[in-house]
Scaffold this motif. Structure first.
Motif, short mmCIF file in Angstrom:
data_model
loop_
_atom_site.label_atom_id
_atom_site.label_comp_id
_atom_site.label_asym_id
_atom_site.label_seq_id
_atom_site.Cartn_x
_atom_site.Cartn_y
_atom_site.Cartn_z
N ALA A 84 0.83 -1.21 0.00
CA ALA A 84 0.00 0.00 0.00
C ALA A 84 0.86 1.26 0.00
N ILE A 85 1.93 1.26 0.77
CA ILE A 85 2.84 2.42 0.79
C ILE A 85 3.48 2.61 -0.57
N ALA A 86 3.88 1.52 -1.21
CA ALA A 86 4.50 1.62 -2.53
C ALA A 86 3.55 2.21 -3.56
N PHE A 87 2.27 1.79 -3.50
CA PHE A 87 1.29 2.29 -4.47
C PHE A 87 0.93 3.75 -4.23
N ALA A 153 -3.60 -5.28 1.40
CA ALA A 153 -3.10 -4.11 0.67
C ALA A 153 -4.25 -3.23 0.19
N VAL A 154 -5.35 -3.84 -0.26
CA VAL A 154 -6.49 -3.06 -0.74
C VAL A 154 -7.10 -2.25 0.40
N VAL A 155 -7.26 -2.88 1.57
CA VAL A 155 -7.87 -2.19 2.71
C VAL A 155 -6.99 -1.04 3.18
N ILE A 156 -5.70 -1.29 3.35
CA ILE A 156 -4.80 -0.25 3.86
C ILE A 156 -4.59 0.84 2.82
N GLN A 157 -4.54 0.47 1.56
CA GLN A 157 -4.31 1.45 0.50
C GLN A 157 -5.43 2.49 0.45
#
Length: 271
Positions: A84-87, A153-157
């Motif tokens: 998520a941080i990378a995206f 990742a979807v939730v945190i993003q």
């Protein structure tokens, strides 16, 4: 401005939720049936819950499922946070499209395909490196963490993208540097989404049957696998009892996580 919900929408909602939850409620009620026949009520009794504590197979499978679920959920949340941080924070790096495809594929890939591919991977690793030696708890944990991190990742993003980045810039203006900005500002703000991601990953792992069937071996059967094998011989009130405990446990965790998120959100609005 307030709008009244149309009657047809209310009826469809009641019918939809009824189809979903009425069978669950019936199963929970019949878990207190004193008779062995699932569909015939013979009186109220809690003996099937007492029987669970003497069933070593179910207790062992429950312990393995909890261990795998908590471990894989922790790994999934950690790597999901990094994705998520990378995206969100580094949206212009070269391999973004490739990482996006890799991170999104397990979301739409059939579980049978994922389980088979993980099995072939473990066999190739065992042939080449000698590890893992057979299939067990560690292989199930790795497989669950692999597809769980995509959901995390979807939730945190989503939360990270909606976060006010001016708060991080204000911390930098006051002299803070990384990783202190992330630990003191970013992490507390996205913490509710991290909890939600962990709970979602745990639920997916604890509930999984298909992938675990591919990557498990003798002596490493999880609770869903054991329940599925018992159901082939017929549903018993003991299965209803363990299923009721699973529902109550997962519901309690989701309720606790939701209350924690609401509490932090309300505290943030007050501040």
């Amino acid at each position: 401005m307030r709008y009244d919900v149309p009657l047809i929408v209310k009826v469809l909602a009641i019918v939809g939720f009824g189809i979903l939850y009425i069978p669950v409620m019936i199963m929970m009620i019949y878990s207190f049936n004193s008779g062995k026949l699932v569909a015939v009520w013979a009186g109220f009794s809690t003996k099937w819950y007492r029987e669970l504590w003497t069933d070593d197979i179910l207790l062992s499978a429950l312990y393995k499922s909890l261990l795998i679920g908590m471990s894989s959920a922790t790994i999934s949340t950690f790597f999901g946070l990094l994705i998520a941080i990378a995206f969100v924070r580094f949206s212009a790096f070269r391999a973004r499209l490739t990482l996006s495809l890799v991170a999104s594929a397990p979301l739409v890939m059939p579980e049978a395909v994922t389980g088979l591919s993980m099995l072939l991977l473990f066999i190739a690793m065992e042939t080449t490196f000698g590890w893992p030696s057979g299939r067990g708890v560690d292989t199930i944990m790795i497989a669950h963490a692999t597809f769980g991190m995509c959901f995390a990742a979807v939730v945190i993003q989503t939360r990270l993208r909606d976060m006010d980045r001016y708060l991080e810039e204000a911390a930098r203006d006051l002299g803070e540097r990384q990783p202190f900005v992330f630990m003191s500002v970013t992490l507390p703000l996205i913490f509710p989404s991290i909890i939600a991601a962990w709970l979602l990953s745990f639920t997916l792992s604890f509930d999984d049957l298909v992938i675990a069937s591919f990557v498990s071996g003798p002596g490493s059967s999880t609770l869903p696998i054991v329940i599925f094998s018992k159901i082939r011989l017929g549903v018993s009130p003991e299965i209803n009892a363990i299923a009721t405990l699973m529902i109550l446990t997962i519901s309690g965790m989701v309720l606790a996580g939701s209350m924690l998120i609401l509490k932090r959100d309300s505290r943030g609005k007050k501040n």
